[in-house]
Design an enzyme around this catalytic site. Structure first.
Site, PDB file in Angstrom:
ATOM      1  N   TYR A 115      -1.698   0.342  10.656  1.00 47.89           N
ATOM      2  CA  TYR A 115      -1.749  -0.141   9.274  1.00 47.89           C
ATOM      3  C   TYR A 115      -0.474   0.230   8.527  1.00 47.89           C
ATOM      4  O   TYR A 115       0.084  -0.579   7.784  1.00 47.89           O
ATOM      5  CB  TYR A 115      -2.974   0.451   8.569  1.00 47.89           C
ATOM      6  CG  TYR A 115      -3.175  -0.048   7.153  1.00 47.89           C
ATOM      7  CD1 TYR A 115      -3.359  -1.395   6.893  1.00 47.89           C
ATOM      8  CD2 TYR A 115      -3.222   0.844   6.083  1.00 47.89           C
ATOM      9  CE1 TYR A 115      -3.557  -1.855   5.602  1.00 47.89           C
ATOM     10  CE2 TYR A 115      -3.418   0.400   4.789  1.00 47.89           C
ATOM     11  CZ  TYR A 115      -3.592  -0.958   4.554  1.00 47.89           C
ATOM     12  OH  TYR A 115      -3.785  -1.402   3.268  1.00 47.89           O
ATOM     13  N   SER A 135       0.863  -1.184   0.000  1.00 40.31           N
ATOM     14  CA  SER A 135       0.000   0.000   0.000  1.00 40.31           C
ATOM     15  C   SER A 135       0.895   1.228   0.000  1.00 40.31           C
ATOM     16  O   SER A 135       2.043   1.164   0.453  1.00 40.31           O
ATOM     17  CB  SER A 135      -0.879   0.006   1.252  1.00 40.31           C
ATOM     18  OG  SER A 135      -1.523   1.249   1.431  1.00 40.31           O
TER      19      SER A 135
END
Length: 251
Positions: free
Chosen positions: A149, A136
């Site tokens: 995250y 990501s």
């Protein structure tokens, strides 16, 4: 010759399901690995009806014994797409739930490690294996509320980068695809514990966020380059997103 085999984790929805469709369309026999049997069985049936090759395999990537058993049952593996992952919560570091951080690390990092380790011998034996890590943009730049995250996806990024160094001279490529804002049916909904209104606000006013198909096509393009071509890192964002914290919205 038999079709090349691609394993896609997290194949029950979103980017994983889309990637399975794209790879099946590119001639791969796709092994759909995910926890939700009904989802992957329906997708396997869909692809089979379309004349493509697909198999459903119920798998939790954090369960090492199950991963090893899955790997032992394969006749070959030419490509592995480590897509299983996800985010939980958007709290500050001061307020974050350690259990959420632990779960995110287990799925996004240890899960990638489990499956990659288990399938690496088969990938080497293929003579032209490919490991894809779907990380990501969060793994490359932090943002407020994203600490857990970001840490997990940075771990996935480092895993890919290290593995590439360690496999130098072996017939295996390591590709990292780092998507930015992707509007899928479940990512934000899962992050916010099923709060649909809060999840919808993430994409509110954003013209044309990425779709699962956008990312899946990118993954398939990278995998289908000639074996000597390695796409080390490909960051893909919508035009409306300049960074993790700068997003253009019409309203």
């Amino acid at each position: 010759m038999s079709s090349p085999v691609a394993v896609v984790t997290g194949a029950s929805s979103g980017i994983g399901a889309a990637t399975a469709r794209w790879l099946a369309g590119a001639g791969y026999r796709v092994l759909l690995a995910a926890r939700r049997a009904d989802r992957i069985e329906a997708l396997a049936e869909e692809l089979t009806r379309a004349g493509q090759e697909a198999e459903a395999h119920v798998l939790d990537v954090t369960d090492r014994a199950a991963v090893d058993a899955f790997a032992a049952g394969l006749d070959r593996c030419d490509a592995l797409v480590n897509n299983a992952g996800g985010a939980l919560g958007l709290e500050t570091v001061a307020d974050a739930d350690p259990a959420n951080w632990r779960t995110m690390y287990e799925v996004n990092v240890v899960g990638v490690l489990n499956v990659t380790q288990a399938l690496l011998p088969a990938l080497v034996d293929s003579g032209a294996g490919t490991v894809v890590v779907v990380s990501s943009t969060a793994g490359h730049a932090t943002y407020e509320g994203g600490g857990g995250y970001v840490a997990a996806k940075h771990g996935a990024h480092v895993l890919a980068e290290t593995l590439r160094l360690e496999l130098l001279g072996q017939p295996v490529r390591v590709i990292e695809i780092a998507p930015g804002m992707v509007h899928t049916e479940e990512f934000s909904l899962t992050r916010f514990g099923g709060d649909a209104e809060r999840a919808a606000k993430v994409y509110e006013g954003v013209p044309d966020p990425l779709t699962a198909d956008d990312v899946a096509e990118t993954i398939t393009w990278a995998i289908t380059r000639p074996p000597h071509v390695n796409v080390d890192l490909l960051v893909v964002r919508p035009r409306a997103q300049a960074s993790n914290t700068r997003v253009y919205r019409t309203s």
